[in-house]
Write a protein that holds these residues in place. Sequence first.
Motif, PDB file in Angstrom:
ATOM      1  N   CYS A   1       0.849  -1.180   0.000  1.00 23.82           N
ATOM      2  CA  CYS A   1       0.000   0.000   0.000  1.00 23.82           C
ATOM      3  C   CYS A   1       0.892   1.240   0.000  1.00 23.82           C
ATOM      4  O   CYS A   1       1.752   1.382   0.867  1.00 23.82           O
TER       5      CYS A   1
ATOM      6  N   GLN B   1       0.253   4.331   0.680  1.00 20.19           N
ATOM      7  CA  GLN B   1       0.101   5.190   1.850  1.00 20.19           C
ATOM      8  C   GLN B   1       0.744   4.581   3.088  1.00 20.19           C
ATOM      9  O   GLN B   1       1.533   5.220   3.768  1.00 20.19           O
ATOM     10  N   CYS B   2       0.397   3.318   3.384  1.00 19.70           N
ATOM     11  CA  CYS B   2       0.915   2.675   4.585  1.00 19.70           C
ATOM     12  C   CYS B   2       2.424   2.515   4.501  1.00 19.70           C
ATOM     13  O   CYS B   2       3.137   2.635   5.503  1.00 19.70           O
TER      14      CYS B   2
ATOM     15  N   GLN C   1      -5.490   8.130   8.803  1.00 14.38           N
ATOM     16  CA  GLN C   1      -5.364   7.475   7.501  1.00 14.38           C
ATOM     17  C   GLN C   1      -4.969   6.013   7.644  1.00 14.38           C
ATOM     18  O   GLN C   1      -5.485   5.146   6.950  1.00 14.38           O
ATOM     19  N   CYS C   2      -4.041   5.732   8.574  1.00 17.33           N
ATOM     20  CA  CYS C   2      -3.626   4.352   8.785  1.00 17.33           C
ATOM     21  C   CYS C   2      -4.747   3.547   9.427  1.00 17.33           C
ATOM     22  O   CYS C   2      -4.963   2.389   9.091  1.00 17.33           O
TER      23      CYS C   2
ATOM     24  N   ASP D   1      -7.898   4.104   9.098  1.00 11.67           N
ATOM     25  CA  ASP D   1      -8.896   3.900   8.045  1.00 11.67           C
ATOM     26  C   ASP D   1      -8.527   2.722   7.163  1.00 11.67           C
ATOM     27  O   ASP D   1      -9.375   1.920   6.775  1.00 11.67           O
ATOM     28  N   HIS D   2      -7.246   2.581   6.868  1.00  8.58           N
ATOM     29  CA  HIS D   2      -6.809   1.470   6.022  1.00  8.58           C
ATOM     30  C   HIS D   2      -6.908   0.142   6.757  1.00  8.58           C
ATOM     31  O   HIS D   2      -7.212  -0.881   6.162  1.00  8.58           O
TER      32      HIS D   2
ATOM     33  N   ASN E   1     -10.894  -0.389   6.799  1.00  4.69           N
ATOM     34  CA  ASN E   1     -11.593  -0.483   5.519  1.00  4.69           C
ATOM     35  C   ASN E   1     -10.758  -1.099   4.402  1.00  4.69           C
ATOM     36  O   ASN E   1     -11.254  -1.311   3.304  1.00  4.69           O
ATOM     37  N   GLY E   2      -9.493  -1.340   4.681  1.00  9.22           N
ATOM     38  CA  GLY E   2      -8.642  -1.876   3.638  1.00  9.22           C
ATOM     39  C   GLY E   2      -7.922  -0.775   2.887  1.00  9.22           C
ATOM     40  O   GLY E   2      -8.193   0.415   3.060  1.00  9.22           O
ATOM     41  N   HIS E   3      -7.020  -1.181   2.015  1.00  5.94           N
ATOM     42  CA  HIS E   3      -6.149  -0.224   1.344  1.00  5.94           C
ATOM     43  C   HIS E   3      -6.718   0.268   0.017  1.00  5.94           C
ATOM     44  O   HIS E   3      -6.230   1.250  -0.538  1.00  5.94           O
ATOM     45  N   GLY E   4      -7.728  -0.404  -0.479  1.00  7.73           N
ATOM     46  CA  GLY E   4      -8.404   0.057  -1.684  1.00  7.73           C
ATOM     47  C   GLY E   4      -7.468   0.268  -2.855  1.00  7.73           C
ATOM     48  O   GLY E   4      -6.674  -0.612  -3.178  1.00  7.73           O
TER      49      GLY E   4
ATOM     50  N   HIS F   1      -4.986   2.161  -3.103  1.00  4.24           N
ATOM     51  CA  HIS F   1      -3.650   2.634  -2.747  1.00  4.24           C
ATOM     52  C   HIS F   1      -2.578   1.584  -3.012  1.00  4.24           C
ATOM     53  O   HIS F   1      -1.398   1.886  -2.928  1.00  4.24           O
TER      54      HIS F   1
END
Length: 54
Positions: free
Chosen positions: A8, A10-11, A32-33, A35-36, A39-42, A44
């Motif tokens: 990911c 972002q992560c 943000q972390c 949220d990931h 909800n998962g990384h989507g 990203h």
Amino acid sequence: MDTPPGECTQCWQHAHDQRIHRRLGPREDCPQCVDHMINGHGSHLAPKKKSSWW
Ligand SMILES: [Zn+2]
Ligand SMILES: [Zn+2]
């Protein structure tokens, strides 16, 4: 800094760039972390190279 394929963006950036979390308090979660994690990384996730090991 390039994100490895399958990671990911972002992560990975947050994990490797300490400055991103520096603004947070010691016991404060990065929204943000979190949220990931929930909800998962989507979208990203960095795309994997198709022919890397063929
Ligand atoms: Zn973060
Ligand atoms: Zn993520």
